[in-house]
Design an enzyme around this catalytic site. Structure first.
Site, PDB file in Angstrom:
ATOM      1  N   CYS A   1      12.772 -18.531  24.528  1.00 49.44           N
ATOM      2  CA  CYS A   1      14.233 -18.651  24.453  1.00 49.44           C
ATOM      3  C   CYS A   1      14.968 -17.666  25.357  1.00 49.44           C
ATOM      4  O   CYS A   1      16.188 -17.662  25.412  1.00 49.44           O
ATOM      5  CB  CYS A   1      14.716 -18.522  23.006  1.00 49.44           C
ATOM      6  SG  CYS A   1      14.181 -19.923  22.005  1.00 49.44           S
TER       7      CYS A   1
ATOM      8  N   HIS B   1      28.637 -29.052  25.264  1.00 52.40           N
ATOM      9  CA  HIS B   1      28.257 -29.105  26.668  1.00 52.40           C
ATOM     10  C   HIS B   1      28.663 -27.847  27.434  1.00 52.40           C
ATOM     11  O   HIS B   1      29.008 -27.901  28.619  1.00 52.40           O
ATOM     12  CB  HIS B   1      28.791 -30.385  27.341  1.00 52.40           C
ATOM     13  CG  HIS B   1      28.009 -31.585  26.930  1.00 52.40           C
ATOM     14  ND1 HIS B   1      28.261 -32.262  25.765  1.00 52.40           N
ATOM     15  CD2 HIS B   1      26.961 -32.206  27.519  1.00 52.40           C
ATOM     16  CE1 HIS B   1      27.417 -33.254  25.649  1.00 52.40           C
ATOM     17  NE2 HIS B   1      26.601 -33.245  26.697  1.00 52.40           N
TER      18      HIS B   1
ATOM     19  N   GLU C   1      19.742 -25.881  14.469  1.00 49.43           N
ATOM     20  CA  GLU C   1      19.446 -25.758  15.894  1.00 49.43           C
ATOM     21  C   GLU C   1      18.404 -26.793  16.340  1.00 49.43           C
ATOM     22  O   GLU C   1      18.493 -27.352  17.428  1.00 49.43           O
ATOM     23  CB  GLU C   1      18.930 -24.342  16.171  1.00 49.43           C
ATOM     24  CG  GLU C   1      18.656 -24.050  17.617  1.00 49.43           C
ATOM     25  CD  GLU C   1      18.264 -22.608  17.847  1.00 49.43           C
ATOM     26  OE1 GLU C   1      19.169 -21.747  17.859  1.00 49.43           O
ATOM     27  OE2 GLU C   1      17.065 -22.344  18.012  1.00 49.43           O
TER      28      GLU C   1
END
EC number: 4.1.2.50
Length: 152
Positions: free
Chosen positions: A25, A75, A136
């Site tokens: 990550c 986005h 998530e």
């Protein structure tokens, strides 16, 4: 009338990277987030009120969450502004990307804390934010409960 909890669910796509993290990550990647917002209150018992029987109109709750969270984070790519990721953010912005610089490591845990603060500011006085669940992935999520966070 009794006290009722109501929940509205939202979804949005967001990218992020965790600066200094020791796993995958640390790389820029994205998630299809699902956010469940639960508020608590008493249904309006005034028979002359246009929203009689409602704790809060789901449409009103949607307006708050969309303007404060969904429309902002959807986005977008989120970076901690207190890290060298600001250089990457600048490069992406220069190329027309939607970038958010936040004051925290953009983990689900920290995002859900941020979301709680933003939503609470806009709720009517008679409505309390009860909980948030930020999913998530299909199997990973962070939850925020007002009862655990009396100082917020």
């Amino acid at each position: 009338m009794g006290t009722i909890r109501i929940t509205k669910q939202f979804s949005f796509e967001t990218g992020h990277a965790l600066y200094g993290y020791d796993g995958k990550c640390k790389n820029v990647h994205g998630h299809s987030y699902k956010l469940s917002v639960t508020v608590i209150g008493k249904p309006i018992d005034d028979t002359n009120h246009v929203k009689h029987g409602m704790v809060i109109d789901f449409g009103d709750l949607k307006k708050i969450v969309k303007s404060e969270i969904v429309d902002v984070f959807d986005h977008a790519t989120v970076f901690n502004k207190n890290t060298p990721h600001v250089e990457l953010a600048k490069e992406l912005e220069d190329r027309g990307h939607n970038v958010l610089l936040v004051n925290y490591q953009p983990t689900s845990e920290m995002m859900v804390i941020d979301f709680a603060k933003k939503i609470k500011k806009h709720l009517p006085e008679h409505i309390t934010l009860h909980s948030l669940k930020l999913q998530e992935t299909e199997t990973s999520f962070a939850e925020w409960y007002a009862s655990d966070n009396t100082s917020l």
